[in-house]
Design a protein around this motif. Sequence first.
Motif, mmCIF file in Angstrom:
data_model
loop_
_atom_site.group_PDB
_atom_site.id
_atom_site.type_symbol
_atom_site.label_atom_id
_atom_site.label_comp_id
_atom_site.label_asym_id
_atom_site.label_seq_id
_atom_site.Cartn_x
_atom_site.Cartn_y
_atom_site.Cartn_z
ATOM 1 N N LEU A 119 14.359 17.829 -5.529
ATOM 2 C CA LEU A 119 15.424 16.827 -5.623
ATOM 3 C C LEU A 119 15.442 15.889 -4.422
ATOM 4 O O LEU A 119 15.778 14.707 -4.564
ATOM 5 N N VAL A 120 15.072 16.385 -3.247
ATOM 6 C CA VAL A 120 15.001 15.534 -2.061
ATOM 7 C C VAL A 120 13.930 14.460 -2.276
ATOM 8 O O VAL A 120 14.154 13.269 -2.044
ATOM 9 N N ALA A 130 14.708 5.707 -3.724
ATOM 10 C CA ALA A 130 15.022 4.733 -2.672
ATOM 11 C C ALA A 130 13.818 3.835 -2.401
ATOM 12 O O ALA A 130 13.964 2.613 -2.261
ATOM 13 N N LEU A 131 12.634 4.423 -2.329
ATOM 14 C CA LEU A 131 11.425 3.628 -2.110
ATOM 15 C C LEU A 131 11.180 2.667 -3.271
ATOM 16 O O LEU A 131 10.838 1.504 -3.061
ATOM 17 N N ASP A 132 11.359 3.153 -4.492
ATOM 18 C CA ASP A 132 11.167 2.288 -5.665
ATOM 19 C C ASP A 132 12.077 1.067 -5.605
ATOM 20 O O ASP A 132 11.635 -0.055 -5.838
ATOM 21 N N ASP A 144 12.587 -4.695 -4.769
ATOM 22 C CA ASP A 144 13.292 -5.830 -4.179
ATOM 23 C C ASP A 144 12.353 -6.667 -3.306
ATOM 24 O O ASP A 144 12.374 -7.896 -3.363
ATOM 25 N N ALA A 145 11.542 -6.001 -2.501
ATOM 26 C CA ALA A 145 10.607 -6.706 -1.619
ATOM 27 C C ALA A 145 9.567 -7.481 -2.432
ATOM 28 O O ALA A 145 9.231 -8.623 -2.100
ATOM 29 N N ALA A 169 0.815 -1.208 0.000
ATOM 30 C CA ALA A 169 0.000 0.000 0.000
ATOM 31 C C ALA A 169 0.856 1.268 0.000
ATOM 32 O O ALA A 169 0.324 2.363 -0.113
ATOM 33 N N LEU A 170 2.158 1.111 0.099
ATOM 34 C CA LEU A 170 3.038 2.281 0.129
ATOM 35 C C LEU A 170 3.143 2.918 -1.244
ATOM 36 O O LEU A 170 3.112 2.224 -2.259
ATOM 37 N N GLY A 171 3.284 4.227 -1.257
ATOM 38 C CA GLY A 171 3.444 4.918 -2.524
ATOM 39 C C GLY A 171 4.148 6.248 -2.326
ATOM 40 O O GLY A 171 4.528 6.616 -1.219
ATOM 41 N N HIS A 172 4.298 6.952 -3.425
ATOM 42 C CA HIS A 172 4.961 8.261 -3.395
ATOM 43 C C HIS A 172 3.964 9.351 -3.032
ATOM 44 O O HIS A 172 2.791 9.267 -3.377
ATOM 45 N N ARG A 173 4.499 10.371 -2.366
ATOM 46 C CA ARG A 173 3.689 11.539 -2.062
ATOM 47 C C ARG A 173 3.320 12.232 -3.354
ATOM 48 O O ARG A 173 2.193 12.629 -3.571
#
Length: 154
Positions: free
Chosen positions: A99-100, A107-109, A114-115, A88-92
Amino acid sequence: MKRDSRLSGVLHVLLHLAEASGPVTSEAMAKAMQTNPVVIRRLMAGLREAGFVHSEKGHGGGWAIARDLASVSLRDVYDALGAPELFALGHRTEAPGCLVEQAVNAALDDALRDAETLLLDRFGAVTLAALSVDFHARMVASGKSIDLETVHAG
């Protein structure tokens, strides 16, 4: 957060079917799963398309397992469900100008990819036969017998 429990429900139904001595009606499965028979019929139609179950019409008819449990992995069933989102995780923000946030998204991608790979590999390594063996060990340890008509009765 709402969870997608279809995989768990489908696996549950498939294992009950594997234990049945003959075809099981949508009504009997719906009662056990505490849902509507229409939901079960819709679910079973998708499993029939994937070749996991078949139906028999008429008196004494219902649904039955169509494949050997050792030939069906959790990954196969997951794919038959249309490969629903695992996390259920995603980008804001999907296309950030910051750039941050771009670094955070990258990093999340990587971590989620991998998971997901690890989880899907594990799904591919677990068969319905392995789940059945685990179920039988639990049944012996509990001293209970399992009957689809009564096992889920409150």
